[in-house]
Enzyme design. Structure first.
Site, PDB file in Angstrom:
ATOM      1  N   GLY A 248       0.614  -0.875  -0.138  1.00 14.32           N
ATOM      2  CA  GLY A 248      -0.026   0.233  -0.006  1.00 14.32           C
ATOM      3  C   GLY A 248       0.761   1.357  -0.600  1.00 14.32           C
ATOM      4  N   GLY A 249       2.270   1.279  -0.152  1.00 14.17           N
ATOM      5  CA  GLY A 249       2.860   2.887  -0.368  1.00 14.17           C
ATOM      6  C   GLY A 249       2.075   2.865  -0.957  1.00 14.17           C
ATOM      7  N   LYS A 250       1.914   3.634  -2.393  1.00 20.52           N
ATOM      8  CA  LYS A 250       1.112   3.901  -3.440  1.00 20.52           C
ATOM      9  C   LYS A 250       0.091   4.875  -3.426  1.00 20.52           C
ATOM     10  CE  LYS A 250       5.035   3.596  -7.624  1.00 20.52           C
ATOM     11  NZ  LYS A 250       5.499   2.308  -6.984  1.00 20.52           N
ATOM     12  N   ASP A 268      -4.175  -6.821  -4.748  1.00 18.14           N
ATOM     13  CA  ASP A 268      -3.110  -7.832  -4.367  1.00 18.14           C
ATOM     14  C   ASP A 268      -3.387  -9.231  -5.002  1.00 18.14           C
ATOM     15  OD1 ASP A 268      -0.356  -6.636  -4.894  1.00 18.14           O
ATOM     16  OD2 ASP A 268      -0.374  -8.742  -4.139  1.00 18.14           O
ATOM     17  N   ASP A 298     -11.789 -15.352 -10.486  1.00 16.91           N
ATOM     18  CA  ASP A 298     -12.542 -13.890  -9.194  1.00 16.91           C
ATOM     19  C   ASP A 298     -12.751 -13.226 -10.826  1.00 16.91           C
ATOM     20  OD1 ASP A 298     -13.219 -12.204  -8.175  1.00 16.91           O
ATOM     21  OD2 ASP A 298     -10.941 -11.376  -7.246  1.00 16.91           O
ATOM     22  N   ASP A 314       0.949  -1.014 -11.064  1.00 16.59           N
ATOM     23  CA  ASP A 314       2.798  -0.266 -10.733  1.00 16.59           C
ATOM     24  C   ASP A 314       3.499  -2.448 -10.498  1.00 16.59           C
ATOM     25  OD1 ASP A 314       5.507  -0.693  -9.143  1.00 16.59           O
ATOM     26  OD2 ASP A 314       4.595  -0.346  -7.657  1.00 16.59           O
ATOM     27  N   CYS A 367      10.143  -0.157 -11.257  1.00 13.62           N
ATOM     28  CA  CYS A 367      10.987  -0.022 -10.715  1.00 13.62           C
ATOM     29  C   CYS A 367      12.644  -0.924 -11.794  1.00 13.62           C
ATOM     30  CB  CYS A 367      11.202  -0.245  -9.400  1.00 13.62           C
ATOM     31  SG  CYS A 367      11.074  -1.820  -8.339  1.00 13.62           S
TER      32      CYS A 367
END
Length: 436
Positions: A248-250, A268, A298, A314, A367
């Site tokens: 959950g950083g972003k 996620d 799902d 991300d 990244c």
């Protein structure tokens, strides 16, 4: 702890990392220190610093010890790291005294390999380029394709430790108040050059123990990661999806840019990572976030097709842009990993794209430093999807030089951040030919 005990503990930690080759070194280190809570914060920083120095110089240290009988052990690697940093052999030899909390004395084969290293440097002109710059041999063509003539300078900039970047949480404070709170915690920070939310500290500092962190005034987040969030440009009241949210950083930064208004869904495939986000969201005061675990079969994605104003992908990647922080990733990365990641990235991008509203924004980020995971993925995606086009990033937070760009790459050399890539796409209405 005595210097000898610190070195012995560093060797033990390096052994633990070697025994878990597919597990990130920082995860192994966290578990190692949790099991040894008697080790104080200052000692932990010295021990982990020694181990991370070894990991950053992994290929060069092995090159220096290439003729060592039986190969380079964690003991030899730690000793060689000290010698090649300028320590004398007598001092290093004394740390292997065999006394309480110290390592056993150096064996004759260890002494024979280590003694010639006194007075030498970690890097040597005789080293092959991949060894000197600490990357796998097979990766060189990929890096040349990305950096060309700048390869050596770019990789050299990734040799040292990364700074510690924080993001000011505007849900609870502002930049000046956060700087003041950090000073009260004896942490001296300065504003970052590119992100207006960013603060930078030099070296490893105990931020998570500080009151300013525990109260949610700041969050640990690299400046480059903050700029990826700025490219999403999420507005209050919108529906936003963080498709690969992890811990959950972003997501936290998106909630901040939305002033807690609207809705964010953090998805996620890992329940453990999503569960880890709960404490962070609570500490930050982010109230407009719900979590969803993506599982096989799902129907969640299909049911919410075309329902989000903005979607951030991300994507899982090689992590080559984070080598300053995670030098062990250089050791673990294989060419097969790149092939598998490219397939996974394309699949994730296609699934996430179906969730974007017409006129909505899709931001793809990694990244990674590698073109294969970055612009090549976008070019391939656009060849599959005529209903998307590249769009200027815009917004008021990104540096002016990036606002007119539809994609950007950040590197430690050029930008002082971790290596990041982001591309901004817009979903467009595509006219269809009526059936006859």
């Amino acid at each position: 702890m005595t210097p000898a005990a610190r070195l012995s503990t560093a060797i033990d930690l390096l052994c633990a990392i070697e025994n878990a080759p597919r597990r990130p070194a920082d995860a192994t280190a966290n578990a190692f220190f949790r099991e040894r809570r008697y080790i104080g914060g200052g000692d932990r920083r010295v021990v982990s610093g020694r181990v991370w120095d070894v990991l950053r110089g992994w290929r060069r240290l092995h090159w220096h010890l290439r003729d060592m009988e039986g190969g380079a052990s964690p003991r030899a690697l730690c000793a060689a790291s000290l010698l090649l940093a300028g320590e004398s052999f007598d001092v290093v030899d004394g740390l292997f005294s065999g006394e309480r909390f110290a390592q056993n004395a150096l064996a004759s084969r260890e002494r024979a390999a280590l003694m010639p290293l006194e007075g030498r440097s970690l890097s040597d002109p005789a080293m092959p380029r991949a060894v000197r710059l600490e990357f796998p041999d097979w990766l060189e063509p990929y890096l040349i394709a990305t950096f060309g003539d700048e390869l050596e300078r770019e990789l050299a900039a990734m040799e040292g430790a990364a700074p510690l970047d924080l993001r000011v949480n505007l849900l609870k404070t502002d930049c000046e108040k956060a700087l003041s709170a950090l000073r009260q915690d004896s942490l001296l920070a300065r504003p970052t050059a590119l992100s207006p939310w960013g603060l930078r500290l030099d070296g490893r500092q105990p931020v998570t123990a500080a009151a300013s962190f525990r109260e949610g005034l700041v969050e640990i987040q690299d400046e480059g990661s903050q700029l990826v969030v700025a490219a999403v440009d999420a507005k209050p009241g919108e529906r936003v999806l963080d498709f690969c949210a992890g811990a959950g950083g972003k997501t936290l930064a998106l909630a901040m840019t939305m002033h807690n208004k609207g809705q964010i869904v953090a998805c996620d495939v890992s329940a453990q990572r999503l569960e880890g986000a709960v404490k962070r969201l609570r500490r930050a005061g982010a109230h407009n976030v719900e979590r969803h675990l993506l599982v096989s079969g799902d129907k969640w994605v299909k049911r919410r097709a075309g329902s989000f104003d903005r979607v951030l992908v991300d994507a899982p990647c090689s992590g080559t842009g984070t080598w300053r922080r995670n030098p062990d990733a250089r050791i673990r990365l294989t060419e097969n990993d790149i092939s598998e990641l490219r397939v996974k990235q394309a699949e994730i991008l296609d699934r996430a794209a179906s969730l974007v509203k017409p006129g909505g924004r899709l931001v793809y980020a990694t990244c990674s430093l590698l073109a294969e995971e970055n612009m090549a993925q976008i070019d391939a995606f656009l060849s599959r999807r005529a209903d998307f086009e590249l769009a200027p990033a815009g917004g008021e937070v990104l540096p002016e030089a990036l606002r007119e760009q539809s994609s950007f790459s950040l590197t430690p050399l050029r930008n002082g951040t971790d290596g990041f890539f982001a591309a901004v796409l817009r979903r467009v209405n595509v006219a269809t030919t009526p059936e006859t």
